[in-house]
Design an enzyme around this catalytic site. Sequence first.
Site, PDB file in Angstrom:
ATOM      1  N   PHE A   1      -9.070  -8.665  -0.099  1.00 39.04           N
ATOM      2  CA  PHE A   1      -7.374  -8.829  -0.461  1.00 39.04           C
ATOM      3  C   PHE A   1      -6.175  -8.260  -0.337  1.00 39.04           C
ATOM      4  CE2 PHE A   1      -3.905  -9.786  -3.548  1.00 39.04           C
ATOM      5  CZ  PHE A   1      -3.611 -11.044  -2.989  1.00 39.04           C
TER       6      PHE A   1
ATOM      7  N   ASP B   1      -7.178   0.669   1.210  1.00 37.05           N
ATOM      8  CA  ASP B   1      -5.902   0.005   0.569  1.00 37.05           C
ATOM      9  C   ASP B   1      -6.029   0.013  -1.026  1.00 37.05           C
ATOM     10  OD1 ASP B   1      -4.554  -1.869  -1.481  1.00 37.05           O
ATOM     11  OD2 ASP B   1      -4.998  -2.905   0.464  1.00 37.05           O
TER      12      ASP B   1
ATOM     13  N   LYS C   1       2.256  -1.178  -6.156  1.00 39.29           N
ATOM     14  CA  LYS C   1       2.102  -1.383  -7.016  1.00 39.29           C
ATOM     15  C   LYS C   1       2.470  -0.807  -8.000  1.00 39.29           C
ATOM     16  CE  LYS C   1      -1.323  -5.103  -6.477  1.00 39.29           C
ATOM     17  NZ  LYS C   1      -0.062  -6.348  -6.621  1.00 39.29           N
TER      18      LYS C   1
END
Length: 399
Positions: A141, A226, A255
Amino acid sequence: MSKTSEAVAAAERWTAHNYHPLPVVIADAEGAWVTDVDGKRYLDCLAGYSALNFGHRHPALIAAAHAQLDRVTLTSRAFIHDQFAEFCQKLTDLTGKDLILPMNTGAEAVETAIKVARKWGYLVKGVRPGQAKIIAMEGNFHGRTTTIVSFSTDPDARDDFGPYTPGFQLVPYGDLAALEAAIDENTVGVLVEPIQGEAGVLVPPAGFLPGVRELCTRNNVLMLADEIQSGLGRTGDTFACDDEAVVPDMYIMGKALGGGIVPVSAVAADQNVLGVLKPGEHGSTFGGNPLACAVGIAVIDLLRTGEFQERSRELGERLHTGLAKLIGDGVTEVRGRGLWAGVDIDPALMSGRDASVQLMERGVLAKDTHGSTIRLAPPLTITADEVDWALEQFHSVIA
């Protein structure tokens, strides 16, 4: 009708149904706790999918945002503002890389990594025009843009959004032999989550990340890590790659970099990688804006103390020890590292959604994924007593 019911009904009426949120409407928050519109308090054990690593409204982050709001919030990258260089310099120190390219969202950072890897492949590695290939992992994801969903294996993210972008190949997560077989002369990058979050907090086998690093080095391929969910203290290290002393060619961050206040993302790499970009080839109106940089500087300063990494290690051990005791008693498996856990509920007992609703009713906010898995990722500011209380509620739900 309660205020919560009214607000949920209004949201259902006026918004597209691209999410299926729990029926809780948050009006206030501080630290690891949130309060809904009816005054009920909840322990936040999701923390904005790691965007709130430092808790809600951390005083140092709020102070940095307030100070910058009184001065300047946006200039665009047509000019340089006084927070920009400090943010980039401190982030290079944190990552050990030469250069930073700031963006806003995690998906933008992943798109940036893809573009840079392709351009590096053409200009540095010598891949033929239009032939660059990036290898990604099944179960990944990385976001929901049209390019990113082109290499997703999640039907919800991918189906009905074609035609899909070419140039990607998938291999099973954790399978070094499959990765080695997939690499060819056109491979420019391997895109990997050190821990797969959306897939259920899947930790790869020991040696996988060092193996990816070795294969990339041997074949002149960029390793793109990531760390949007796994990085910035979540797993007990600054980056999840640190656990096995792996240094990727590019860190992809987001984030928590915005402190739960503004969207902030970035990629970090050395000059020989990010240096392939020239003015006009990539950018963002809001990327690296003054407000984002001011908050990002404060976030980096918090991380440089090591306090939050240590809290994640120590309290994460407490969390995982407590969860492991539930295996065989309604829980089939627990995975994760630091203050990050994927908990598989016995599907014969209840769905992950049902468990999340029951936890909510007991004052704990968590979220399900893939049917029967609950993800737990509380703020790194959570206390030992709060971890214990959350475990008690979890046990009460499944017992």
